[in-house]
Design an enzyme around this catalytic site. Structure first.
Site, PDB file in Angstrom:
ATOM      1  N   ILE A 135       2.151   0.056   6.612  1.00  0.00           N
ATOM      2  CA  ILE A 135       2.816  -1.239   6.471  1.00  0.00           C
ATOM      3  C   ILE A 135       3.010  -1.835   7.864  1.00  0.00           C
ATOM      4  CG2 ILE A 135       4.844  -2.448   5.553  1.00  0.00           C
ATOM      5  CD1 ILE A 135       2.948  -0.946   3.465  1.00  0.00           C
ATOM      6  N   GLN A 155     -35.351 -11.957  28.192  1.00  0.00           N
ATOM      7  CA  GLN A 155     -35.427 -12.564  26.850  1.00  0.00           C
ATOM      8  C   GLN A 155     -34.704 -11.716  25.805  1.00  0.00           C
ATOM      9  OE1 GLN A 155     -39.125 -12.847  24.541  1.00  0.00           O
ATOM     10  NE2 GLN A 155     -38.902 -15.070  24.722  1.00  0.00           N
ATOM     11  N   SER A 189       0.818  -1.225   0.000  1.00  0.00           N
ATOM     12  CA  SER A 189       0.000   0.000   0.000  1.00  0.00           C
ATOM     13  C   SER A 189       0.846   1.266   0.000  1.00  0.00           C
ATOM     14  CB  SER A 189      -0.902   0.032   1.235  1.00  0.00           C
ATOM     15  OG  SER A 189      -1.709  -1.113   1.278  1.00  0.00           O
ATOM     16  N   GLU A 190       0.253   2.296  -0.590  1.00  0.00           N
ATOM     17  CA  GLU A 190       0.910   3.616  -0.638  1.00  0.00           C
ATOM     18  C   GLU A 190      -0.127   4.678  -0.312  1.00  0.00           C
ATOM     19  OE1 GLU A 190       2.689   4.044  -4.508  1.00  0.00           O
ATOM     20  OE2 GLU A 190       3.896   2.210  -4.251  1.00  0.00           O
ATOM     21  N   GLU A 193      -6.390  -5.945   3.500  1.00  0.00           N
ATOM     22  CA  GLU A 193      -6.434  -7.129   2.607  1.00  0.00           C
ATOM     23  C   GLU A 193      -7.745  -7.178   1.820  1.00  0.00           C
ATOM     24  OE1 GLU A 193      -4.638 -10.804   3.962  1.00  0.00           O
ATOM     25  OE2 GLU A 193      -3.592  -9.696   5.546  1.00  0.00           O
ATOM     26  N   GLY A 201     -22.091  -3.624  29.303  1.00  0.00           N
ATOM     27  CA  GLY A 201     -22.231  -2.303  29.909  1.00  0.00           C
ATOM     28  C   GLY A 201     -20.872  -1.634  30.097  1.00  0.00           C
TER      29      GLY A 201
HETATM   30  C1  LIG Z   1      -4.230  -2.062  10.587  1.00  0.00           C
HETATM   31  C2  LIG Z   1      -3.834  -2.044   9.137  1.00  0.00           C
HETATM   32  C3  LIG Z   1      -2.752  -2.799   8.712  1.00  0.00           C
HETATM   33  C4  LIG Z   1      -2.328  -2.743   7.373  1.00  0.00           C
HETATM   34  N1  LIG Z   1      -1.229  -3.470   6.997  1.00  0.00           N
HETATM   35  C5  LIG Z   1      -0.795  -3.406   5.720  1.00  0.00           C
HETATM   36  C6  LIG Z   1       0.390  -4.095   5.317  1.00  0.00           C
HETATM   37  O1  LIG Z   1       1.040  -4.797   6.113  1.00  0.00           O
HETATM   38  N2  LIG Z   1       0.822  -3.972   4.033  1.00  0.00           N
HETATM   39  C7  LIG Z   1       0.159  -3.210   3.115  1.00  0.00           C
HETATM   40  O2  LIG Z   1       0.608  -3.158   1.988  1.00  0.00           O
HETATM   41  N3  LIG Z   1      -0.970  -2.534   3.455  1.00  0.00           N
HETATM   42  C8  LIG Z   1      -1.454  -2.609   4.734  1.00  0.00           C
HETATM   43  N4  LIG Z   1      -2.574  -1.901   5.113  1.00  0.00           N
HETATM   44  C9  LIG Z   1      -3.232  -1.044   4.155  1.00  0.00           C
HETATM   45  C10 LIG Z   1      -4.508  -1.658   3.600  1.00  0.00           C
HETATM   46  O3  LIG Z   1      -4.205  -2.695   2.729  1.00  0.00           O
HETATM   47  C11 LIG Z   1      -5.327  -0.538   2.930  1.00  0.00           C
HETATM   48  O4  LIG Z   1      -5.803   0.281   3.973  1.00  0.00           O
HETATM   49  C12 LIG Z   1      -6.486  -1.091   2.110  1.00  0.00           C
HETATM   50  O5  LIG Z   1      -6.025  -1.693   0.934  1.00  0.00           O
HETATM   51  C13 LIG Z   1      -7.478   0.010   1.745  1.00  0.00           C
HETATM   52  O6  LIG Z   1      -6.814   1.061   1.147  1.00  0.00           O
HETATM   53  P1  LIG Z   1      -7.037   2.556   1.684  1.00  0.00           P
HETATM   54  O7  LIG Z   1      -6.958   2.548   3.162  1.00  0.00           O
HETATM   55  O8  LIG Z   1      -6.131   3.454   0.922  1.00  0.00           O
HETATM   56  O9  LIG Z   1      -8.524   2.902   1.331  1.00  0.00           O
HETATM   57  P2  LIG Z   1      -9.099   3.360  -0.093  1.00  0.00           P
HETATM   58  O10 LIG Z   1      -8.605   2.470  -1.170  1.00  0.00           O
HETATM   59  O11 LIG Z   1      -8.898   4.817  -0.244  1.00  0.00           O
HETATM   60  O12 LIG Z   1     -10.628   3.054   0.127  1.00  0.00           O
HETATM   61  C14 LIG Z   1     -11.375   3.758   1.120  1.00  0.00           C
HETATM   62  C15 LIG Z   1     -12.747   3.150   1.182  1.00  0.00           C
HETATM   63  O13 LIG Z   1     -13.411   3.336  -0.073  1.00  0.00           O
HETATM   64  C16 LIG Z   1     -14.255   2.245  -0.328  1.00  0.00           C
HETATM   65  N5  LIG Z   1     -13.843   1.547  -1.559  1.00  0.00           N
HETATM   66  C17 LIG Z   1     -12.584   1.343  -2.005  1.00  0.00           C
HETATM   67  N6  LIG Z   1     -12.604   0.633  -3.149  1.00  0.00           N
HETATM   68  C18 LIG Z   1     -13.890   0.383  -3.424  1.00  0.00           C
HETATM   69  C19 LIG Z   1     -14.555  -0.326  -4.475  1.00  0.00           C
HETATM   70  N7  LIG Z   1     -13.870  -0.916  -5.470  1.00  0.00           N
HETATM   71  N8  LIG Z   1     -15.919  -0.358  -4.449  1.00  0.00           N
HETATM   72  C20 LIG Z   1     -16.614   0.240  -3.450  1.00  0.00           C
HETATM   73  N9  LIG Z   1     -16.022   0.902  -2.424  1.00  0.00           N
HETATM   74  C21 LIG Z   1     -14.687   0.970  -2.411  1.00  0.00           C
HETATM   75  C22 LIG Z   1     -14.140   1.312   0.886  1.00  0.00           C
HETATM   76  O14 LIG Z   1     -15.130   1.648   1.838  1.00  0.00           O
HETATM   77  C23 LIG Z   1     -12.779   1.639   1.442  1.00  0.00           C
HETATM   78  O15 LIG Z   1     -12.640   1.312   2.821  1.00  0.00           O
HETATM   79  C24 LIG Z   1      -3.032  -1.944   6.448  1.00  0.00           C
HETATM   80  C25 LIG Z   1      -4.142  -1.215   6.879  1.00  0.00           C
HETATM   81  C26 LIG Z   1      -4.544  -1.247   8.187  1.00  0.00           C
HETATM   82  C27 LIG Z   1      -5.740  -0.433   8.612  1.00  0.00           C
END
Ligand SMILES: Cc1cc2nc3c(=O)[nH]c(=O)nc-3n(C[C@H](O)[C@H](O)[C@H](O)COP(=O)(O)OP(=O)(O)OC[C@H]3O[C@@H](n4cnc5c(N)ncnc54)[C@H](O)[C@@H]3O)c2cc1C
Length: 381
Positions: free
Chosen positions: A155, A274, A123-124, A359, A335
């Site tokens: 990452i 219940q 990721s970037e 992921e 709670g």
């Molecule tokens: C705790 C944690 C650990 C991580 N560890 C790693 C790691 O070890 N290595 C690594 O490479 N990355 C890692 N990541 C990054 C992670 O893979 C990304 O956060 C993820 O791929 C989503 O990318 P983004 O956060 O840029 O969200 P974006 O791509 O900007 O998306 C934001 C939101 O838009 C919506 N969206 C996106 N695409 C679509 C679609 N096609 N259709 C409909 N809605 C959509 C979803 O609601 C999504 O949550 C980690 C993230 C977290 C939170």
């Protein structure tokens, strides 16, 4: 594991026993080490213990179902141990799958014993869900090889890992076709990083590549074929993210059963109400459904079934969404005590959120499922 394999609907006796042993180990041997760790930092003693117990080795020798049982059972007793184990797998599986003999010999024995910390850097800042849009440049170096220039973000294990599986653009083609995978040791010149503080108590950070030199000997697989390495790794781990979620849901459910059966109110216990008992029944039913879907997806992966992408996406989607629901309901039924710093549910409430995003976010899983369904419809016409 011996005999009594899982049927379509139940684990075998040996598998149940193994899970029981893992839950006990995670509570007795791993949780005390996790509690001594610093939130957001790599916990090396915990990793060494995972190595000592032979559990890191299992990540590389198990099929998908066994990996799911391992992750679910560890998550039940110690999410930090579960995550540390899974991250070794995520960071080092590309080395196992696509690395040279030399890369494997140098790194994998140390990953398996917990002495080398691995990380998966895809990721970037501007490329998350749309990973094929990644921009980290592998610029040809006139002296040979490439120079990595750019950033990675979110990452896990960065910046403390000992090596990174890094996906960079070597430009053989547009999009996914121009991506290569490299194994970059953390001490390579020009590589820096910063920790990030996140809601989840998990070590995570950003990486800065300032002309980091890499050569053909650092490639994982062929140049231009790195995106396949990333996707194969994520395909294996996707159902097991669901298993992590199921482990958390089961822990929250069991805590809720015990709490509501013992907490007195209105002349009885909470479980006599219940509305409470029905909510617990709903939590249990949804957790069981998620658990079975995860096992089914992992079983399909192990059989090499054709419908793995759809099943894996369904399992990750349902399990992570279910765990969020179950943990939230568990907080409600406990709670105020659940919100106290250090309570199991306060911890799970923070842990359970991120797997719906990483992921492949839930929306991305739905896109995969729909694509597979319509693809199958088209193929049948
Ligand atoms: C705790 C944690 C650990 C991580 N560890 C790693 C790691 O070890 N290595 C690594 O490479 N990355 C890692 N990541 C990054 C992670 O893979 C990304 O956060 C993820 O791929 C989503 O990318 P983004 O956060 O840029 O969200 P974006 O791509 O900007 O998306 C934001 C939101 O838009 C919506 N969206 C996106 N695409 C679509 C679609 N096609 N259709 C409909 N809605 C959509 C979803 O609601 C999504 O949550 C980690 C993230 C977290 C939170």
């Amino acid at each position: 594991m011996r005999g009594c394999p899982m049927t379509g609907f139940a684990l075998g006796v040996d598998q149940e026993e193994w899970c029981g042993r893992l839950r006990a180990l995670s509570a007795q041997r791993l949780r005390p080490l996790a509690e001594k760790g610093e939130p957001g930092r790599v916990n090396r003693p915990l990793l060494a213990e995972l190595g000592e117990l032979g559990l890191l080795e299992r990540v590389f020798t198990s099929g998908a179902l066994e990996l799911c049982l391992l992750r679910e059972s560890l998550a039940y007793g110690c999410t930090e141990a579960e995550t540390a184990l899974a991250l070794q797998g995520l960071g080092a599986y590309p080395v196992l799958r696509a690395g040279s003999e030399e890369q494997r010999e140098r790194w994998l024995p140390r990953v398996r014993t917990g002495r080398a910390v691995a990380a998966f850097a895809l990721s970037e800042p501007a490329a998350g869900s749309d990973a094929a849009a990644l921009a980290l440049a592998a610029e040809p170096d006139p002296a040979g090889g490439w120079r990595l220039v750019g950033e990675k973000c979110w990452i896990s294990n960065a910046p403390e890992a000992d090596f990174y599986t890094v996906f960079a653009r070597t430009g053989e083609g547009p999009g996914a076709r121009g991506v290569s995978a490299f194994l970059v040791p953390a001490d390579r010149e020009g590589l820096g990083g910063q920790p990030l503080e996140m809601l989840s108590p998990h070590p995570i950070g950003s990486l800065r590549f300032d002309g980091v030199p890499v050569g053909p000997q650092d490639l994982l697989g062929e140049a231009g074929r790195g995106f396949r390495v990333a996707m194969d790794t994520l395909n294996l781990f996707r159902p097991s993210v669901g298993a992590f979620a199921v482990g958390m849901a089961r822990a929250a459910l069991d805590a809720t059963l015990a709490h509501t059966a013992g907490r007195t109110a209105f002349g009885g216990t909470l479980s006599d109400l219940q509305a409470v008992a029905h909510r617990v029944a709903e939590m249990a039913t949804r957790t069981e459904a998620a658990r079975l879907l995860v096992y089914a997806a992992a079983g399909a992966y192990d059989r090499g079934a054709a419908d793995v992408p759809r099943r894996a996406a369904m399992a990750k989607l349902l399990a992570t969404e279910t765990a969020q629901y179950v943990v939230d309901q568990a907080v409600q039924l406990h709670g105020a005590v659940a919100l106290q710093r250090g309570h199991l549910l306060e911890h799970l409430y923070r842990e359970v959120r991120a797997p719906r995003i990483y992921e492949g976010a839930s929306e991305v899983q739905r896109t995969i499922i729909a694509k597979e369904l319509y693809g199958a419809l088209g193929a049948g016409r």
